[in-house]
Design an enzyme around this catalytic site. Structure first.
Site, PDB file in Angstrom:
ATOM      1  CG  ASP A 105      -9.700  -8.140   1.041  1.00 18.21           C
ATOM      2  OD1 ASP A 105     -10.162  -8.387  -0.097  1.00 18.21           O
ATOM      3  OD2 ASP A 105      -8.489  -8.120   1.308  1.00 18.21           O
TER       4      ASP A 105
HETATM    5  N1  URA Z   1      -5.893  -4.927  -1.130  1.00 12.81           N
HETATM    6  C1  URA Z   1      -6.212  -5.874  -0.236  1.00 12.81           C
HETATM    7  O1  URA Z   1      -5.416  -6.742   0.072  1.00 12.81           O
HETATM    8  N2  URA Z   1      -7.431  -5.849   0.303  1.00 12.81           N
HETATM    9  C2  URA Z   1      -8.345  -4.895   0.029  1.00 12.81           C
HETATM   10  O2  URA Z   1      -9.453  -4.911   0.573  1.00 12.81           O
HETATM   11  C3  URA Z   1      -7.992  -3.905  -0.904  1.00 12.81           C
HETATM   12  C4  URA Z   1      -6.759  -3.953  -1.468  1.00 12.81           C
END
Ligand code: URA
Length: 238
Positions: A105
């Site tokens: 993310d």
């Molecule tokens: N899980 C998440 O919630 N975000 C990420 O970036 C990776 C795994």
């Protein structure tokens, strides 16, 4: 493998095709000590000594880097407005047209592999291979033994999907907890949604490992380095 001279140079970061054509036409490029002025000249870069002036051109087809991704960058190759992780690479490295393997993310930090090797990208992201991904998170709320057991069985996300078992380790228990979590799949926002499923909120998330490869903690946020041969072997052994 025989390639055009202008392509080899632009693949290796000597400029766009137009720019490398110019370099060649100017007589700045030699192959086995002979100046070549034809951009379309065909050459096997693994068997020939290509030089721009005095500088040897080392041809490499693939690039493999580990990035310590900072928050604020998209795991994408391009975006109209936001910065992407490729903006953190040098122009020479971007010339390989690499892509991030899997997504973190925008606000997640940590290990991101970036390569132009589609085969490796597929191996590491296909659900079939169940590649473990290790995360560290700071979580609002007290993470408990019950959460650990729930994660070990799989939790039901808000859309009804039941996750595969994950291995939760409580690093620090308190009003705000610190945890490590290993999961074997990569659903959208998976870690955050798994905690939401047990009524908690992820405040900070960092990926520590992918497969047997772990983040080199000497890399500052935003820094990257090429994978070492042994590290690449670890990933390719899957
Ligand atoms: N899980 C998440 O919630 N975000 C990420 O970036 C990776 C795994």
């Amino acid at each position: 493998m025989v390639l055009r001279l202008d392509k080899i140079l632009s693949d290796m970061g000597w400029g766009t095709r137009k720019e490398t054509r110019k370099l060649i036409k100017k007589g700045l490029v030699s192959v086995n000590s002979i100046i070549i002025r034809d951009p379309a000249y065909k050459v096997n870069p693994d068997e020939s000594n290509i030089q721009v002036g005095e500088e040897k051109v080392v041809y490499q087809k693939y690039i493999y880097v580990m990035l310590n991704k900072p928050a604020g960058y998209l795991s994408a190759t391009e975006d109209e407005t936001a910065m992407t992780v490729l903006d953190l690479l040098s122009p020479q490295d971007r010339a390989f047209h690499p892509f991030p393997v899997g997504r973190l993310d925008k606000d997640t930090e940590g290990l991101l592999i970036i390569t132009n090797d589609g085969k490796l990208g597929h191996i590491l992201t296909t659900p079939k291979k169940k590649v473990p991904k290790t995360y560290y998170a700071v979580v609002k709320g007290r993470v408990t033994e019950e959460d650990r057991e729930a994660f070990a069985l799989g939790v039901v996300l808000e859309d009804g999907y039941k996750t595969k078992p994950g291995e939760l380790t409580i690093v620090k228990e308190g009003e705000t907890s610190e945890i490590k979590l290993v999961i074997y799949e990569g659903k959208y926002h998976q870690v955050k949604r798994m905690f939401r499923a047990v009524g908690k909120e992820v405040l900070y998330l960092k990926r520590l490992g992918m497969g047997e490869l772990f983040l080199d903690e000497s890399l500052e946020l935003g820094q990257y380095r090429q994978l070492r041969e042994k590290e690449l072997e670890l990933l390719c052994a899957r």
